[in-house]
Write a protein that holds these residues in place. Structure first.
Motif, short mmCIF file in Angstrom:
data_model
loop_
_atom_site.label_atom_id
_atom_site.label_comp_id
_atom_site.label_asym_id
_atom_site.label_seq_id
_atom_site.Cartn_x
_atom_site.Cartn_y
_atom_site.Cartn_z
N LYS A 287 -52.35 -85.00 33.40
CA LYS A 287 -52.30 -83.98 31.98
C LYS A 287 -52.49 -82.60 31.69
CE LYS A 287 -52.66 -85.17 27.48
NZ LYS A 287 -54.54 -86.13 26.71
N TYR A 288 -53.98 -81.86 32.37
CA TYR A 288 -54.37 -80.91 32.69
C TYR A 288 -53.75 -80.00 33.34
CZ TYR A 288 -57.85 -83.33 28.93
OH TYR A 288 -58.25 -83.38 28.32
N PRO A 289 -53.31 -80.65 34.33
CA PRO A 289 -52.84 -79.59 34.96
C PRO A 289 -51.11 -79.25 34.42
CG PRO A 289 -53.68 -81.20 36.51
CD PRO A 289 -53.78 -81.26 34.99
N LEU A 290 -50.68 -80.02 34.34
CA LEU A 290 -49.42 -80.13 33.83
C LEU A 290 -49.39 -79.00 32.02
CD1 LEU A 290 -47.83 -83.43 34.02
CD2 LEU A 290 -46.85 -81.96 34.97
N ILE A 291 -50.14 -79.44 31.24
CA ILE A 291 -50.76 -78.25 30.61
C ILE A 291 -50.88 -76.67 30.56
CG2 ILE A 291 -52.24 -77.74 28.48
CD1 ILE A 291 -52.96 -80.45 27.91
N GLY A 292 -51.67 -76.78 32.03
CA GLY A 292 -51.66 -75.73 32.61
C GLY A 292 -50.03 -74.93 33.25
N VAL A 293 -49.77 -75.72 33.54
CA VAL A 293 -48.34 -75.29 34.36
C VAL A 293 -47.54 -74.78 32.99
CG1 VAL A 293 -46.50 -75.58 35.41
CG2 VAL A 293 -48.99 -76.52 36.51
N GLY A 294 -47.80 -75.83 32.75
CA GLY A 294 -46.68 -75.27 31.50
C GLY A 294 -46.74 -73.97 30.25
N ALA A 295 -47.94 -74.03 30.15
CA ALA A 295 -48.74 -72.14 29.44
C ALA A 295 -48.41 -71.82 30.19
CB ALA A 295 -50.79 -72.60 29.66
N LEU A 296 -48.54 -71.61 31.52
CA LEU A 296 -47.99 -70.21 32.83
C LEU A 296 -46.73 -70.08 32.62
CD1 LEU A 296 -49.13 -68.25 34.46
CD2 LEU A 296 -48.44 -69.71 36.56
N ILE A 297 -45.59 -71.53 32.52
CA ILE A 297 -44.07 -70.37 32.10
C ILE A 297 -44.49 -70.21 30.88
CG2 ILE A 297 -42.58 -72.43 31.73
CD1 ILE A 297 -43.61 -73.80 34.38
N LEU A 298 -44.35 -70.24 29.85
CA LEU A 298 -44.63 -69.91 28.71
C LEU A 298 -44.31 -68.10 29.02
CD1 LEU A 298 -44.40 -70.60 25.93
CD2 LEU A 298 -46.08 -71.00 25.58
N LEU A 299 -46.41 -68.07 29.53
CA LEU A 299 -46.63 -66.74 29.61
C LEU A 299 -45.83 -65.40 30.29
CD1 LEU A 299 -50.35 -67.10 29.54
CD2 LEU A 299 -49.78 -66.05 27.43
N LEU A 300 -45.05 -66.45 30.88
CA LEU A 300 -43.87 -65.22 32.05
C LEU A 300 -42.96 -65.75 31.32
CD1 LEU A 300 -44.91 -66.74 35.39
CD2 LEU A 300 -45.63 -65.10 35.03
N LEU A 301 -42.42 -66.28 30.92
CA LEU A 301 -41.46 -66.20 29.64
C LEU A 301 -42.07 -64.88 28.92
CD1 LEU A 301 -39.85 -70.12 29.20
CD2 LEU A 301 -38.67 -68.04 30.80
N ILE A 302 -42.79 -65.12 27.73
CA ILE A 302 -42.93 -64.69 27.09
C ILE A 302 -43.16 -62.88 28.04
CG2 ILE A 302 -44.63 -63.28 25.44
CD1 ILE A 302 -45.05 -67.00 24.91
N ARG A 303 -43.48 -62.97 29.22
CA ARG A 303 -44.07 -61.83 30.13
C ARG A 303 -42.55 -60.84 29.85
NH1 ARG A 303 -46.56 -60.51 35.11
NH2 ARG A 303 -46.56 -58.11 35.28
N LYS A 304 -41.09 -62.02 30.20
CA LYS A 304 -39.99 -61.14 30.73
C LYS A 304 -39.40 -61.06 29.22
CE LYS A 304 -36.26 -62.21 33.54
NZ LYS A 304 -35.86 -63.75 34.94
#
Length: 73
Positions: A53-70
């Motif tokens: 659960k927690y690694p999936l949340i972390g990966v999801g947050a990282l992808i969200l941050l990368l999308l926002i940055r882009k």
């Protein structure tokens, strides 16, 4: 030595009953709805495990941050 026809008939009926019981058990185990329900329950319990659960949340947050940055570049 010849066997009694009544004994043979009883053995045939017992074998038939055992086969019918086995087929019923196989039908119950191979029920598609039951298999889907068990698969869903297994997936849900796996995803609710903290090790997943927690690694999936972390990966999801990282992808969200990368999308926002882009988007804001």
């Amino acid at each position: 030595m010849a066997r009694d026809p009544d004994t043979i008939q009883r053995e045939i009926e017992q074998a038939r009953d055992a086969l019918a019981s086995t087929l019923d058990q196989l039908g119950t185990k191979a029920n598609p709805k039951k298999l889907v329900t068990e698969a869903k329950a297994g997936a849900a319990s796996t995803l609710n495990s903290p090790k997943v659960k927690y690694p999936l949340i972390g990966v999801g947050a990282l992808i969200l941050l990368l999308l926002i940055r882009k988007l804001f570049r």
